[in-house]
Design an enzyme around this catalytic site. Sequence first.
Site, PDB file in Angstrom:
ATOM      1  N   TRP A 110       0.810  -1.224   0.000  1.00  0.00           N
ATOM      2  CA  TRP A 110       0.000   0.000   0.000  1.00  0.00           C
ATOM      3  C   TRP A 110       0.841   1.272   0.000  1.00  0.00           C
ATOM      4  CZ3 TRP A 110      -4.283  -0.217  -2.214  1.00  0.00           C
ATOM      5  CH2 TRP A 110      -5.115  -1.334  -2.102  1.00  0.00           C
ATOM      6  N   ASP A 180      -1.153   6.892   6.717  1.00  0.00           N
ATOM      7  CA  ASP A 180      -2.274   6.073   6.252  1.00  0.00           C
ATOM      8  C   ASP A 180      -2.497   4.987   7.303  1.00  0.00           C
ATOM      9  OD1 ASP A 180      -3.977   4.248   5.086  1.00  0.00           O
ATOM     10  OD2 ASP A 180      -2.803   3.977   3.248  1.00  0.00           O
ATOM     11  N   LYS A 204     -11.661  -1.606   6.512  1.00  0.00           N
ATOM     12  CA  LYS A 204     -10.856  -2.656   7.124  1.00  0.00           C
ATOM     13  C   LYS A 204     -11.331  -2.862   8.559  1.00  0.00           C
ATOM     14  CE  LYS A 204      -8.304  -3.035   3.452  1.00  0.00           C
ATOM     15  NZ  LYS A 204      -7.318  -2.091   2.981  1.00  0.00           N
TER      16      LYS A 204
HETATM   17  C1  LIG Z   1      -6.816  -1.337   1.623  1.00  0.00           C
HETATM   18  C2  LIG Z   1      -5.824  -0.235   1.828  1.00  0.00           C
HETATM   19  C3  LIG Z   1      -5.759   0.886   0.968  1.00  0.00           C
HETATM   20  C4  LIG Z   1      -6.670   1.036  -0.247  1.00  0.00           C
HETATM   21  O1  LIG Z   1      -7.818   1.688   0.129  1.00  0.00           O
HETATM   22  P1  LIG Z   1      -9.043   2.019  -0.852  1.00  0.00           P
HETATM   23  O2  LIG Z   1     -10.087   2.506   0.087  1.00  0.00           O
HETATM   24  O3  LIG Z   1      -9.410   0.762  -1.566  1.00  0.00           O
HETATM   25  O4  LIG Z   1      -8.593   3.085  -1.766  1.00  0.00           O
HETATM   26  C5  LIG Z   1      -4.837   1.872   1.256  1.00  0.00           C
HETATM   27  N1  LIG Z   1      -4.031   1.797   2.319  1.00  0.00           N
HETATM   28  C6  LIG Z   1      -4.061   0.745   3.167  1.00  0.00           C
HETATM   29  C7  LIG Z   1      -3.122   0.691   4.326  1.00  0.00           C
HETATM   30  C8  LIG Z   1      -4.947  -0.296   2.949  1.00  0.00           C
HETATM   31  O5  LIG Z   1      -4.990  -1.346   3.788  1.00  0.00           O
END
Ligand SMILES: *Cc1c(COP(=O)(O)O)cnc(C)c1O
Length: 370
Positions: A110, A180, A204
């Site tokens: 990611w 993030d 998540k």
């Molecule tokens: C799943 C994930 C993403 C992607 O997110 P989207 O909402 O599908 O754009 C980005 N960063 C992390 C850490 C993730 O686990």
Amino acid sequence: MNRMPTNPLNHLNFSGGPGVLPESVLQQVQESISAVPEVGLSILGISHRSDWFASVVAELKENIRLLLNLPKDYHVLFLQGGATQQFSMLPMTLLKKLGPAAEYLHTGYWSGKALPEAAREGPVRVLWSGEASGFNRLPTNDELHFSADAPYLHYVSNETVEGLQFHRTLGRDDIPRVCDMSSDFLSTPCNAKDFSMIYAHAQKNIGPAGVTVIVLKDQLLEDAPNNLPGFLDYKAQIKAHSIYNTPPVFAIYVVLLVTRWLLKDIGGLSKMDKINTEKAHLLYQSLDNSNDFYKGHAAVVDRSKMNVVFNLPTKALEAEFISTALSAGFSGLGGHRSIGGIRASLYNGLQLSSVEKLVDFMEDFRLHHQ
Ligand SMILES: *Cc1c(COP(=O)(O)O)cnc(C)c1O
């Protein structure tokens, strides 16, 4: 009203995302599809301009402020476009084409996705990359040399695909930290005031897909450009109180229910972390006691409490493991398509008893195949 019985298999959902949600939240969500009790209308048909929805947004903001102990000079936003949109929105706001480079860590799948999006907007320096070692560990402090003039530092707190999690805060206090936290947001106490911006989509750990929570320090936007598309302009979103256009009412409502659950049923993030630590400990212990039958992907010090990633001796055994597990009711155990193997995600909504069942299943499978 009569609540429908919940599906017992929900308990055994180890999906990497969208992930499992608490049972009591799912029950309230079911009810809200017919009618939100205090409104008498389906959640799918309530106006985002209603007083009720304004109170949902206000309560959710307040809950997030409480959970993160957020100072007054931070904004809380609920945006669409997922974490992926933040990969662009952030550099569009903070990166100048001719200015100093933003610093990025490349610690897994990611954080790797964030890099080219930032590079499109301006100069980027990759401070450290785990690519050569197959993203099986995170950097130590000795390996990180932060520069004093970066507009910001970006990293991913929990690499969802590889199961790597930082158990410390990185960077310098004089450079804005942006993180993030999509896959570990509200799973453990967080020193939010050490960050200039945190973003986390809901799907998540804290709700369904469709909404992304952004926590942002006011000061970060001091030099933000004024010519961004309205939808991608944090300042415009702040001014509109996250209702710049039609927001995902349903997703935001579910996140509210999850934060109520965290505050009232669980009792806050320290208690949540205690449960999550226990779940992860149990599963890692079963890897460590398996005589190398189950081999963890991540270096021990960097192990994630949210995503436990491991391999079996052969790909054929991994395929058999996943299908046998599925017949026994365990779903979502296949590793991410980019690396394969097995991944058990232990998000907030997954109960300790579910991990106990998985560990028993794994022990049984091992005794039959080792
Ligand atoms: C799943 C994930 C993403 C992607 O997110 P989207 O909402 O599908 O754009 C980005 N960063 C992390 C850490 C993730 O686990």
